[in-house]
Structure formats: C-alpha cells, structure tokens
Motif scaffolding. Structure first.
Motif, PDB file in Angstrom:
ATOM      1  N   UNK A  18       0.848  -1.205   0.000  1.00  0.00           N
ATOM      2  CA  UNK A  18       0.000   0.000   0.000  1.00  0.00           C
ATOM      3  C   UNK A  18       0.881   1.252   0.000  1.00  0.00           C
ATOM      4  N   UNK A  19       1.966   1.218   0.772  1.00  0.00           N
ATOM      5  CA  UNK A  19       2.848   2.402   0.795  1.00  0.00           C
ATOM      6  C   UNK A  19       3.573   2.572  -0.552  1.00  0.00           C
ATOM      7  N   UNK A  20       3.994   1.444  -1.130  1.00  0.00           N
ATOM      8  CA  UNK A  20       4.675   1.526  -2.444  1.00  0.00           C
ATOM      9  C   UNK A  20       3.728   2.124  -3.484  1.00  0.00           C
ATOM     10  N   UNK A  21       2.473   1.663  -3.427  1.00  0.00           N
ATOM     11  CA  UNK A  21       1.461   2.138  -4.369  1.00  0.00           C
ATOM     12  C   UNK A  21       1.227   3.642  -4.182  1.00  0.00           C
ATOM     13  N   UNK A  29       1.559  13.142 -14.634  1.00  0.00           N
ATOM     14  CA  UNK A  29       0.374  12.575 -15.267  1.00  0.00           C
ATOM     15  C   UNK A  29       0.696  12.175 -16.703  1.00  0.00           C
ATOM     16  N   UNK A  30       0.223  11.029 -17.111  1.00  0.00           N
ATOM     17  CA  UNK A  30       0.416  10.624 -18.509  1.00  0.00           C
ATOM     18  C   UNK A  30       1.748   9.976 -18.779  1.00  0.00           C
ATOM     19  N   UNK A  31       2.732  10.088 -17.873  1.00  0.00           N
ATOM     20  CA  UNK A  31       3.975   9.341 -18.125  1.00  0.00           C
ATOM     21  C   UNK A  31       4.472   8.647 -16.869  1.00  0.00           C
ATOM     22  N   UNK A  32       3.689   7.672 -16.459  1.00  0.00           N
ATOM     23  CA  UNK A  32       4.144   6.915 -15.288  1.00  0.00           C
ATOM     24  C   UNK A  32       5.339   6.059 -15.656  1.00  0.00           C
ATOM     25  N   UNK A  33       6.389   5.933 -14.824  1.00  0.00           N
ATOM     26  CA  UNK A  33       6.457   6.563 -13.532  1.00  0.00           C
ATOM     27  C   UNK A  33       7.601   7.549 -13.576  1.00  0.00           C
ATOM     28  N   UNK A 100      12.375   3.618  -4.754  1.00  0.00           N
ATOM     29  CA  UNK A 100      11.177   3.670  -3.889  1.00  0.00           C
ATOM     30  C   UNK A 100      11.132   2.452  -2.958  1.00  0.00           C
ATOM     31  N   UNK A 101      11.440   1.276  -3.496  1.00  0.00           N
ATOM     32  CA  UNK A 101      11.369   0.067  -2.673  1.00  0.00           C
ATOM     33  C   UNK A 101      12.254   0.184  -1.430  1.00  0.00           C
ATOM     34  N   UNK A 396       8.661  -6.266  -9.704  1.00  0.00           N
ATOM     35  CA  UNK A 396       8.969  -7.407  -8.826  1.00  0.00           C
ATOM     36  C   UNK A 396       7.656  -7.771  -8.164  1.00  0.00           C
ATOM     37  N   UNK A 397       7.384  -9.072  -8.014  1.00  0.00           N
ATOM     38  CA  UNK A 397       6.075  -9.408  -7.432  1.00  0.00           C
ATOM     39  C   UNK A 397       6.141  -9.353  -5.914  1.00  0.00           C
ATOM     40  N   UNK A 398       4.953  -9.422  -5.294  1.00  0.00           N
ATOM     41  CA  UNK A 398       4.900  -9.147  -3.862  1.00  0.00           C
ATOM     42  C   UNK A 398       5.636 -10.217  -3.047  1.00  0.00           C
TER      43      UNK A 398
END
Ligand code: GLV
Ligand code: MN
Ligand code: MN
Length: 419
Positions: A18-21, A29-33, A100-101, A396-398
């Motif tokens: 949730x925090x990563x999200x 906007x329009x160019x994640x990330x 971020x991770x 990377x998956x959870x």
C-alpha cells in the motif's frame, strides 16, 4: 534471529504494498512513472514520506545534503546508528521500484519492529537520499555524496538548463549547501547501512534465486562532451565543406560501443544515453552536439584505461574533421566493496528463512556506494521481471519483495544484536 522470549518480527506485505502504491502515485500525469529529483512531485512525495515517518514516531530532519531522515531512538546509549534507505526520485519515464522500494522497505522495518514490540539497541534511521539518479544538474547520488563529503565546490556550481545551480537545488529541497565542505557523517557514526533494491538485471531471475547479496558496486565515470562544428545551410553546403558535429558524434558513439565489446576490456559497459543537437533543425547542418559518455566497471584500472582511450578517440576524431572537442568529467565514483560482515549477516538471514541466495556484484550505481566510504554498508537485491529497469515495465512481485524485506529486517536485527 529472534531470542526465544521475543515475538518474531514479521513484515506486513499488504502494508508495504500500500505504501509503495501510494508513493508511485506521485508521478507525472500521462507518463508513469516519473518523479525526477527536485521536481514539485518529488517535493510532494517527500512531504508524504515525512508524514509517514511522523506517524511511526520517527524524528524527522533534512540534513545539509538534502537527505530526508527519520530517526528512531535505540535503547542503549553510545551506539552508532543502524540505517536503511534508498531514493525517492526516478529517472524520466522510469519504474515504480528503483529507489522507492528501499525507502518504503526501511519504513516497513520500523512498522514491523513496532508490531512486535521489538526495540533496537542502536538508533535506527530511515533515509531517503537526495537525487540518486542523474538529474538536471548532471550529477547523481547528490545526497549520499554529500553525506560522505564528496561534493566539491565545483559540483555545487553545476547548472541546470533553467540557470539554477546545484547549491540552489539543494537549498530548495531543504538542505544547506554552505555546510557541505566536510562529510556530514564521520566514521563510526553509522554502525551499519543496508539498502534493498531490485537487481535491475536478470541474474537472480534466470537462476530462480530470491536474494542477491551484493559484494561490490561498479565505479562510474561520466564525461560531458561538447563537439563544436559549424552550423550551415543543409541544401547549399556541399558535403566536403561541412563541419557536421552530429556526424562526428555518431562516429564516436559507434566507436565507444565497438571498443566496450572488446574482450580485453570486459567486464565493462559504456553508454551514451543523453545527447543534445544544436540547433536541432532538419535543414541546418548540426553546428554543435553535447553528449554524456558514461563508463562503468568493477575495476578502477579498467575504467581508467577505457577513459584514456575515449579521451584520445574524441580528440583525434574531432581533429580529423577540423572540429573542436571539449571534455569535462561530471561524475566519478570508484568501485567499492560491500562490508563482509554485513554480507554474511544478509546471507545468514536469507538462509535462515530458507531463501535461495547468491553473492553478486552490482552493475548499477547506488547510494550504498557512497555510504560505504564512511560506514560499513551492504545491499540486498531481489529479482525483477526480465531484468527490466529504468523503464515503466520495471516489476517485482509481492512475494519477491516480501522475501527481500524480511531478509532486510532480519539482517538489521542481527546487526543490532552484535556485540
Ligand atoms: C542508478 O540508477 C544508476 O545509474 O545505476
Ligand atoms: Mn536508477
Ligand atoms: Mn536506484
């Protein structure tokens, strides 16, 4: 890892996700990330991080280098600080995990310790280093370089296209460039630093392994190159009379690539990922080209040898075409080894959980490379899909994340328990 009478410290993967999200939502906007360093979005993301730190009961500060730090007091006096973190800025059109991770994982360490009622003996710091990625000032790892006392007065005068200096940029982010003439942390101050990061390559994925124990981080040299030719009319100037700066730059770039493929340089990489053409018009012979040549290698001697060759190549290729070439080193970091005790603590933590791990070098640059100059430092890598990074596909998956962050918590607790 846990004494018999203590509640095990387990991370909460949903809270972490949730925090990563939430952090990933601070994006152009329009160019994640995209959350480039010094941007308004970067400032807003950091305001959110400060709030998260305060809710967790951390004392927050921005140090003179613009690093955002959340501090948890330890139970014993006189011990050095344990720390973990990474960076909240991204490359343009980057991914959700690079940097971020590591910041979110360090917050999760604090949350998991709190859940278990586990107090560390050492103070613990969550660090969001300022501007790890190369940015408009041309320099990477600004906060971690500042921490290690590596920022020179010349670096502070580096100028962005908008005319502001790096000193002004640091001030905008809450730092104080007047206090950067010495390391912000002295040896002994940080007892151990551990950064978790996606691997950004495909070694772990190909081997179906969970954890990379980083042995060392490549050295990086970035050289700004300006090729001065002559702008002329593209229709009226015969081929033999041109001083086309872009043609010369293209030939140089091809030569850099061929040379970096030579076995006698391996392992090393050379990249030109940034190039500006002036005046950049379809009917004008390009009069000036600026680009950045980036060289990376695990051995200082390899970096130096290739760098000398590149300097010579740039000069001779420009002279052959009657052009003027200027070069300027805009960033240099030596290859560094990670602390062996921390490597051991990481591999012990991973194996105690039954995770498959390997020791491996990092081809990417990291804040840990600069922290390593003033403190014992280590890094944990986790696999990422197809090895993709610095692009929106980064993933990377959870489960992969959970294994890495649990190993981080267990490593820090082991370091805390050391006598
Ligand atoms: C950091 O992302 C690097 O350039 O390796
Ligand atoms: Mn990066
Ligand atoms: Mn990174």
């Amino acid at each position: 890892m846990t004494a018999a009478n203590q509640t095990p410290v387990r991370i909460d993967n949903k809270r972490l996700a949730a925090r990563l999200e939430r952090l990933s939502q601070f994006t152009e906007p329009g160019k994640p990330w995209e959350r480039t360093a010094f941007s308004d979005l970067h400032v807003s993301a950091r305001e959110w991080l400060v709030e998260e730190m305060r809710v967790l009961g951390l004392e927050t500060e921005i140090d003179a280098g613009g690093n955002l730090i959340g501090r948890l007091q330890g139970t014993s006096n006189g011990l050095g600080t344990l720390a973990s973190g990474s960076h909240s800025d991204t490359v343009p059109s980057g991914g959700r995990f690079d940097g971020a991770l590591g910041v979110i994982a360090a917050l999760e360490v604090v949350s998991a310790l709190r859940d278990a009622g586990h107090r560390l003996r050492h103070p613990f710091e969550v660090i969001d280093f300022l501007a790890e990625e190369p940015n408009q000032y041309g320099l990477s790892c600004i906060g971690s370089r500042a921490m290690a006392g590596e920022l020179t007065p010349e670096n502070l005068e580096f100028t962005a296209p908008d005319g502001t200096s790096l000193a002004e940029g640091i001030r905008r982010m809450g730092g104080n460039p007047d206090k950067l003439n010495a390391p912000l942390r002295t040896k002994g101050d940080i007892a151990g630093f551990v950064e978790i990061h996606i691997e950004q390559g495909r070694v772990l994925e190909d081997a179906a392994e969970d954890i990379g124990v980083v042995t060392g981080i490549v050295g990086i040299t970035r050289i700004a190159v300006d090729i001065e030719g002559r702008a002329d009319h593209s229709g009226a100037t015969p081929m033999g009379l041109r001083k086309d700066a872009l043609v010369a730059a293209s030939l140089m770039i091809a030569a850099f690539d061929v040379q970096a493929h030579q076995d006698y340089y391996a392992p090393m990489v050379a990249t030109v990922g940034k190039l500006d053409v002036h005046p950049n018009a379809s009917n004008v012979v390009p009069g000036r080209v600026s680009f950045v040549l980036e060289i990376r290698a695990g051995q200082a001697a390899t970096l130096e040898r290739y760098h000398k060759w590149a300097d010579w190549t740039i000069r001779t290729m420009a002279e052959e075409r009657s052009l003027v070439a200027r070069t300027r080193i805009i960033g240099q970091s030596e290859p560094v080894a990670m602390d062996t005790d921390i490597q051991l603590a990481i591999s012990d933590a991973a194996s105690a959980s039954g995770y498959k791990y390997r020791s491996m070098p990092s081809g990417a640059g990291h804040d840990a490379a600069h922290v390593a100059l003033i403190a014992p430092a280590g890094m944990i890598f986790i696999p990422c899909l197809d090895g993709r990074s610095h692009c929106p596909e980064e993933f990377s998956d959870s489960e992969q994340i959970a294994r890495g962050v649990q190993s981080l918590v267990d490593t820090l607790i082991a370091l805390d328990n050391r006598q």
